[in-house]
Structure formats: structure tokens, C-alpha cells
Design a protein around this motif. Structure first.
Motif, short mmCIF file in Angstrom:
data_model
loop_
_atom_site.label_atom_id
_atom_site.label_comp_id
_atom_site.label_asym_id
_atom_site.label_seq_id
_atom_site.Cartn_x
_atom_site.Cartn_y
_atom_site.Cartn_z
N VAL A 130 2.68 -4.27 -9.90
CA VAL A 130 3.64 -3.41 -10.73
C VAL A 130 3.57 -2.00 -9.91
N THR A 143 -0.85 8.49 -13.71
CA THR A 143 -1.48 8.76 -14.89
C THR A 143 -3.10 9.40 -14.64
N ASN A 144 -3.23 9.25 -13.35
CA ASN A 144 -4.77 9.59 -13.23
C ASN A 144 -5.06 10.93 -12.73
N GLN A 187 2.53 2.08 -3.31
CA GLN A 187 1.56 2.30 -4.27
C GLN A 187 1.69 1.38 -5.33
N PHE A 238 2.57 1.71 -9.59
CA PHE A 238 1.87 2.29 -10.06
C PHE A 238 2.26 3.93 -10.12
N LYS A 239 2.17 4.36 -11.34
CA LYS A 239 2.47 6.01 -11.56
C LYS A 239 1.36 6.66 -11.64
N VAL A 243 0.49 -1.80 -7.29
CA VAL A 243 -0.86 -2.37 -7.74
C VAL A 243 -1.09 -3.65 -8.36
N LYS A 244 -1.96 -4.48 -8.43
CA LYS A 244 -1.96 -5.72 -9.16
C LYS A 244 -2.95 -5.45 -10.51
N THR A 245 -2.38 -5.88 -11.43
CA THR A 245 -2.95 -5.57 -12.72
C THR A 245 -2.94 -6.90 -13.64
N PRO A 246 -3.90 -7.17 -14.47
CA PRO A 246 -3.67 -8.37 -15.36
C PRO A 246 -2.62 -7.84 -16.58
N ARG A 253 0.79 -1.20 0.03
CA ARG A 253 0.10 0.06 0.28
C ARG A 253 0.87 1.17 0.08
#
Lengths: 157, 157
Positions: free
Chosen positions: B63, B68-69, B49, B65-66, B51-54, B46
Motif C-alpha cells: 500500500v 502519519t509518523n 514510499q 504509505f502516508k 510499504v508492505k503491510t498485513p 522504495r
DNA sequence: ATCTTCATTGAATAATTATAAAAAACAACC
DNA sequence: GGTTGTTTTTTATAATTATTCAATGAAGAT
């Protein structure tokens, strides 16, 4: 209810609200008259590449994941391939022509790499000047870059 | 074992291997002589940062997370705040001085917005020229930008 | 040294998410 | 109509992850 419709609503919902769990998303969907179980939502989330991430204040929320997980060099080569129209060398400089509005973007990527072959860049809307330490190095850079430009772009060597 | 050490190893491990669960990560850590429980790893993930991603073939993995949001405007204002040293206007142009190596990055962000106040930009290592249609508009742009520059940066108005 | 505070951790467990297997929905065909 | 194949969904449950609470440790103050 089509899957694609539901997923479109999901996309809108997670952008609009800080949704932290699938149950919560389920409730929001219900409020829009879309019924789906947690299992279905789980699959949607996977398909749509939505991830859970902690936001500014410890809270987690779902957001759409974009591929920022490429390394810098991959980004450069992809960009060269996608947006470069031509690359010319004159003495210790390379002049890159890009598709409109991609000059500064590509220059930022090049800057990021801090290549020893690049003393500095100067970019505009669709043109980049790259200054190298000398003509030899500039030629090496030219050769490297050219090899990553798409064949069907109008490349002047 | 320091937390920071462990987290550095975690970062390396998730980049190197496609790790799908916290148990798996726990095992990999063990192989490097770092003992931690799943609870600890959960907290690390946590904090970092991650995250789990397919990924490409249905498999999920962790991976980093950066962000981009953020929307484009948020990115602009953040960048103005973080990297701008000064902004001067001369007639229909603004000249922005940035921290070293941020010129093209910031210019790319400005280009991206396609503001009507911006006819074009020209960027280098630490300087950007922004051309506006006329002096009045250039002044508006100047005022807008200035209001987002950090107070402790050396701003010339 | 002892006390206090604050950060970090593990154990146990709660909460959340993913998945297997079956059912339902749908389409394309006879 | 019925049959077959495919996709989507649910239910039930397994797997995974997050959190609570107590314990431990580190750093500073008195």
C-alpha cells in the motif's frame, strides 16, 4: 519474558531509534536484556503492523503503520458516525454539532472532498456551518449526512 | 517506457489488487505490456514510499504509505510553513490567512494540540480566528507562529 | 558528430525477512 | 505426579527484496 512486554519494548525502540533491520532490533533488544531470534521479531513486526519505509534521506526504518489507507469518503462517513451529535438545516445552510474539539477536524474532511453541494464551511470547537448553493442542495446534503450519523446520537432531523 | 509512466501504473495496480510480492507486481505489469525486472520494481517501490503491510486477514499487501509518523508539533510547523499567507493579531485574537481550502485543516491541527494559549478557533475556507485568553498570550502565540511561516509568503507581522 | 555526465536499467548476487516443522513453555485438568 | 491442548519460540531454510556493478540511453556542451 512475556510477548507483550517484548512488543512494548519494540514499540519504544523503533520510535526512539531509526532501526533498519530486524538484526539491528535484535541487538537493541539484547541491550535491554531481552533475547529473541530474528524469526520472533519478524512475527512481532507483522503482528504490530510495523512497516519499513524510506525516510527523508534514502535510509529505511521501521515505523508503526497507521491506517491512512482509507479513502476520503470512508473517512467522512466514519467521522459523521463517530462525532456528530446533530445536523439541522436552515434554508441553504446546515449546522452540525459535533463532540467537543471535533468541529475543525470534521470540517477539514468535508472541505477535502470538494463537494459541489458545499460552497463553504465555517467551523469552531464543536459546531460547523456548511453553506450550500441553495436550499434544495442543502436539503440533499442534510439527507445524505443524516443517513451516516449513529442512531444513538441525539439527532435532530 | 518512462519511469513515471510505469510508476503510475504501479500505483493503480496496488490500489486495485492485493499484491503481495514484487514478482506478482511484475506479472501484473507484464499483463499491461510493461516489462521490468524485480530490481527495477524494488527501486520503484522504495521511491514511491510503498510499504508492505498485513491487511485484515493475515495477508500482506503493498500500500502507499502516508506520513502519519510525524508528531503533532512537526505537523503544525510544517503546515504553518506551507499554507499560511499571513498572521495578524488584534487584541486577544489572531487572524490567520491560509491558501484556499486549508483553513479547516490547519485549524484542526491547532485544535489537536490543545495549547493553553488557544481558547478556541473558528475556521473557514482560508481564514482562521484564534481566540486566546488575553492579549499577552495572543502576542506570544503570534510570535511563535510567525517564526514558522515561510519567508517568501506574504507575511504581515 | 563526439565527448561527458547523469539517470535508468538488468543480471547476478547479497542481504533481509518469512515460514515450516519441531521443541519448549505454560496452563488446566485428572 | 502425568496428560492434553495451546501458545510461543527456535532452528533451518525458503522466499523475498535490496544492492552492486556493468551496460545502455538520453541530454547537453564543445
Amino acid at each position: 519474558m512475556k510477548k507483550s512486554e517484548r512488543q512494548a519494548v519494540i514499540e519504544r525502540l523503533i520510535m526512539e531509534y531509526p532501526i533498519a533491520t530486524q538484526e539491528e532490533l535484535m541487538a537493541k533488544l539484547k541491550a535491554e536484556d531481552i533475547t529473541a531470534t530474528q524469526a520472533t521479531i519478524s512475527r512481532d513486526i507483522r503482528e504490530m503492523q510495523i512497516v519499513k519505509t524510506p525516510d527523508d534521506h534514502g535510509q529505511t526504518r521501521y515505523v508503526i503503520f497507521k491506517e491512512t489507507n482509507k479513502n476520503e469518503q470512508e473517512r467522512l462517513f466514519e467521522s459523521l458516525h463517530d462525532v456528530v451529535i446533530s445536523i439541522d438545516r436552515v434554508e441553504f445552510m446546515n449546522i452540525i454539532h459535533t463532540l467537543p474539539s471535533n468541529g475543525n477536524l470534521l470540517a477539514a474532511i468535508i472541505d477535502d472532498l470538494h463537494l459541489p453541494e458545499v460552497s463553504g464551511t465555517l467551523a469552531g470547537h464543536d459546531t460547523i456551518f456548511i453553506i450550500s448553493p441553495n436550499a434544495t442542495v442543502a436539503k440533499q446534503l442534510h439527507d445524505l449526512f443524516i443517513s451516516h450519523v449513529a442512531d444513538d446520537n441525539d439527532v435532530a432531523d
